[in-house]
Design a protein around this motif. Structure first.
Motif, PDB file in Angstrom:
ATOM      1  N   LEU A 227      48.579  40.418  43.188  1.00  0.00           N
ATOM      2  CA  LEU A 227      48.113  39.264  43.988  1.00  0.00           C
ATOM      3  C   LEU A 227      46.978  38.644  43.364  1.00  0.00           C
ATOM      4  N   LEU A 228      47.282  37.136  42.865  1.00  0.00           N
ATOM      5  CA  LEU A 228      46.083  36.516  42.431  1.00  0.00           C
ATOM      6  C   LEU A 228      45.489  35.626  43.224  1.00  0.00           C
ATOM      7  N   VAL A 229      44.354  35.114  43.094  1.00  0.00           N
ATOM      8  CA  VAL A 229      43.417  34.065  44.028  1.00  0.00           C
ATOM      9  C   VAL A 229      42.747  33.350  43.230  1.00  0.00           C
ATOM     10  N   GLY A 230      43.134  31.770  43.042  1.00  0.00           N
ATOM     11  CA  GLY A 230      42.382  30.806  42.388  1.00  0.00           C
ATOM     12  C   GLY A 230      41.218  30.566  43.130  1.00  0.00           C
ATOM     13  N   MET A 231      39.918  30.705  42.532  1.00  0.00           N
ATOM     14  CA  MET A 231      38.482  30.543  42.881  1.00  0.00           C
ATOM     15  C   MET A 231      38.023  29.246  42.976  1.00  0.00           C
TER      16      MET A 231
ATOM     17  N   ALA B  55      50.363  39.845  31.130  1.00  0.00           N
ATOM     18  CA  ALA B  55      49.199  38.789  30.815  1.00  0.00           C
ATOM     19  C   ALA B  55      47.731  39.063  31.212  1.00  0.00           C
ATOM     20  N   LEU B  56      46.913  38.370  30.562  1.00  0.00           N
ATOM     21  CA  LEU B  56      45.593  38.527  30.990  1.00  0.00           C
ATOM     22  C   LEU B  56      44.804  37.741  31.823  1.00  0.00           C
ATOM     23  N   LEU B  57      44.066  38.333  32.658  1.00  0.00           N
ATOM     24  CA  LEU B  57      43.384  37.642  33.784  1.00  0.00           C
ATOM     25  C   LEU B  57      42.053  36.691  33.271  1.00  0.00           C
ATOM     26  N   ASN B  58      42.188  35.524  33.318  1.00  0.00           N
ATOM     27  CA  ASN B  58      41.055  34.667  32.964  1.00  0.00           C
ATOM     28  C   ASN B  58      40.034  34.571  34.184  1.00  0.00           C
ATOM     29  N   GLN B  59      39.034  34.024  33.773  1.00  0.00           N
ATOM     30  CA  GLN B  59      37.918  33.704  34.732  1.00  0.00           C
ATOM     31  C   GLN B  59      38.538  32.625  35.716  1.00  0.00           C
ATOM     32  N   ARG B  60      37.671  32.654  36.770  1.00  0.00           N
ATOM     33  CA  ARG B  60      37.899  31.883  37.783  1.00  0.00           C
ATOM     34  C   ARG B  60      39.209  31.886  38.442  1.00  0.00           C
ATOM     35  N   VAL B  61      39.580  33.348  38.298  1.00  0.00           N
ATOM     36  CA  VAL B  61      41.100  33.816  38.904  1.00  0.00           C
ATOM     37  C   VAL B  61      40.665  35.394  39.368  1.00  0.00           C
ATOM     38  N   CYS B  62      40.734  35.671  40.327  1.00  0.00           N
ATOM     39  CA  CYS B  62      40.832  37.146  40.694  1.00  0.00           C
ATOM     40  C   CYS B  62      41.920  37.820  40.959  1.00  0.00           C
ATOM     41  N   ARG B  63      41.955  39.100  41.108  1.00  0.00           N
ATOM     42  CA  ARG B  63      43.372  39.882  41.148  1.00  0.00           C
ATOM     43  C   ARG B  63      42.809  40.779  42.368  1.00  0.00           C
ATOM     44  N   ILE B  64      43.912  40.928  43.637  1.00  0.00           N
ATOM     45  CA  ILE B  64      43.348  41.656  44.595  1.00  0.00           C
ATOM     46  C   ILE B  64      44.299  42.859  44.562  1.00  0.00           C
ATOM     47  N   SER B  65      43.782  44.065  44.360  1.00  0.00           N
ATOM     48  CA  SER B  65      44.748  45.334  44.402  1.00  0.00           C
ATOM     49  C   SER B  65      44.549  46.052  45.795  1.00  0.00           C
ATOM     50  N   VAL B  66      45.659  45.993  46.647  1.00  0.00           N
ATOM     51  CA  VAL B  66      45.334  46.680  47.932  1.00  0.00           C
ATOM     52  C   VAL B  66      45.784  47.971  47.950  1.00  0.00           C
ATOM     53  N   ASP B  67      45.286  48.881  48.733  1.00  0.00           N
ATOM     54  CA  ASP B  67      45.778  50.242  49.033  1.00  0.00           C
ATOM     55  C   ASP B  67      46.826  50.030  50.111  1.00  0.00           C
ATOM     56  N   SER B  68      48.009  50.560  49.492  1.00  0.00           N
ATOM     57  CA  SER B  68      49.166  50.344  50.248  1.00  0.00           C
ATOM     58  C   SER B  68      49.236  51.531  51.506  1.00  0.00           C
ATOM     59  N   SER B  69      48.521  52.458  51.422  1.00  0.00           N
ATOM     60  CA  SER B  69      48.528  53.261  52.415  1.00  0.00           C
ATOM     61  C   SER B  69      47.642  52.796  53.515  1.00  0.00           C
ATOM     62  N   LEU B  70      46.603  51.971  53.279  1.00  0.00           N
ATOM     63  CA  LEU B  70      46.014  51.350  54.379  1.00  0.00           C
ATOM     64  C   LEU B  70      46.382  50.127  54.913  1.00  0.00           C
TER      65      LEU B  70
END
Length: 428
Positions: free
Chosen positions: A85-89, A103-118
């Motif tokens: 899951l990516l968000v443009g900042m 792919a590589l994650l460039n600046q001004r983009v963030c990745r959200i890694s959710v804990d699926s157990s929560l």
């Protein structure tokens, strides 16, 4: 960026209901159920289109894939995989799942890694865009809006019980699927309406639209045949016997500048634009068939007199000279004041005893007109058609009485089509 309120305040003051939560649910900051990783500032000197690792830049978030490669060293911590899951900042704070493979994650983009157990990832996909839109609305900027990872971590998510999250996600998937089907059907209806418009124009300029009317009038001989115009050895089109082929130059008014383009840039510059005076007519006006409003530009009456060769009066046919595609035609309304066309437009002033403006516009907009105009267009970055090439356009010409009949039928049909299109747009 200037976010005047905290995310909690935005949630508390929300009047839309979109940021609400059932009274039995708790809330939780996103940082407690997910990790946020900011992209790395990879050196742009390594950006290319031929070698290296794909690079997810902010412009790639919505598309979910990239055409940019990075040739250089990288930390594997910034590697993306399908489904991340990516968000443009910057800008609109878009978020979407990545579908472009490693792919590589460039600046001004963030990745959200959710804990699926929560927290159910599918529920986060549905909820997060609404919160980002609310944050965007509260973010002021001079140029481009910016979003910080700290603000994303502060998003105050609704927290139903984990089992209820799954039920909500499943129900949302079902409803969104229904919406997608309905949306697809409505978009197909719009395409059919557009095809119907073209079908009407085709039958209008080939004579079949008024065939029965012509049969009942004195205009059609009992043994009517068809006339054809041959070009390059191929059948170009066929016409009723009472019609004839003419060129654009054959139907022009007997006056100077009956066929003209707008003034060159040296004769009309941005500094000549005024807030009132004589209106200017741009390609956007012709395409939208709108010639007033807040975006209207003007020139002084003295400047308009200087540009009188480019004057447009009610009843003149206007054609887009450039754009994608060139060749859209409209008739300048009779109730509008005289204007001046710009360099991206063509003006045609019709001879009142030879052709009706609305009939000529129908010919230009029809498949017959498009088949002629497309080969005339030149250019790579900006397609355009020259006045000389456009002047060679061939026009099928019936009697004025039949032209009027065609114009009336097309106008009635257009009202129905517009009504249906508005209905479809409302449903969409």
């Amino acid at each position: 960026m200037a976010l005047a309120k905290s995310v909690a305040e935005i949630v508390e003051q929300d009047a839309s209901g979109l940021l609400g939560a059932h009274p039995s649910w708790q809330r939780v900051p996103l940082r407690e159920v997910a990790q946020v990783l900011n992209g790395f500032p990879f050196d742009s000197a390594g950006f290319n289109a031929e070698r290296g690792m794909p690079l997810a830049r902010i412009r790639d978030v919505v598309a979910g894939h990239t055409s940019t490669l990075f040739d250089g060293p990288y930390d594997e911590a910034y590697l993306l995989a399908d489904g991340d899951l990516l968000v443009g900042m910057d800008g609109d704070f878009n978020c979407a799942r990545w579908r472009g493979g490693a792919a590589l994650l460039n600046q001004r983009v963030c990745r959200i890694s959710v804990d699926s157990s929560l927290y159910a990832p599918r529920l986060l996909d549905a909820v997060l865009p609404v919160y980002l839109a609310a944050i965007n609305a509260e973010t002021s900027s001079v140029t481009v809006k910016h979003l910080s990872s700290r603000t994303i971590e502060d998003v105050w998510l609704p927290l139903p019980p984990r089992s209820e999250q799954e039920r909500l996600a499943e129900r949302l998937d079902e409803l969104v699927g229904d919406l997608d089907v309905a949306s697809g059907e409505l978009k197909a209806a719009k395409r059919k309406l557009a095809a119907y418009r073209q079908s009407l124009l085709k039958s209008a300029v080939e004579g079949t639209l008024t065939a029965e009317w012509r049969l009942a009038s004195v205009l059609r001989p009992a043994n009517e045949t068809v006339e054809q115009l041959a070009g390059s050895g191929e059948l170009f089109s066929t016409l009723p016997q009472s019609w004839r082929w003419v060129s654009i130059t054959d139907v022009l008014a007997d006056e100077p500048y009956a066929l003209a383009i707008g003034p060159f840039g040296s004769n009309l510059k941005v500094v000549d634009y005024q807030s009132e005076g004589v209106p200017l007519i741009f390609v956007r006006n012709v395409r939208a068939k709108e010639y007033d409003g807040e975006r209207t530009k003007y020139v002084s009456r003295a400047k308009a007199e200087e540009l009188r060769a480019h004057r447009v009066d009610g009843g003149d046919v206007l054609v887009t000279k450039m754009g994608d595609p060139p060749g859209d035609a409209d008739v300048y309304p009779l109730n509008r004041p005289a204007g001046i066309i710009t360099a991206d437009c063509i003006k045609i002033r019709c001879h009142s005893e030879r052709v009706l403006p609305h009939f000529l516009a129908a010919v230009i907009n029809s498949p017959l007109g498009r088949r002629q105009i497309d080969p005339m267009t030149k250019g790579v970055a900006q397609k355009k058609v020259s006045l000389g090439r456009f002047g060679s356009l061939r026009v099928p010409l019936p009697h004025l009485e039949e032209q009027q009949r065609i114009v009336d039928v097309l106008a009635t049909a257009a009202e129905s089509v517009i009504e249906l299109e508005l209905s479809v747009d409302q449903q969409l």
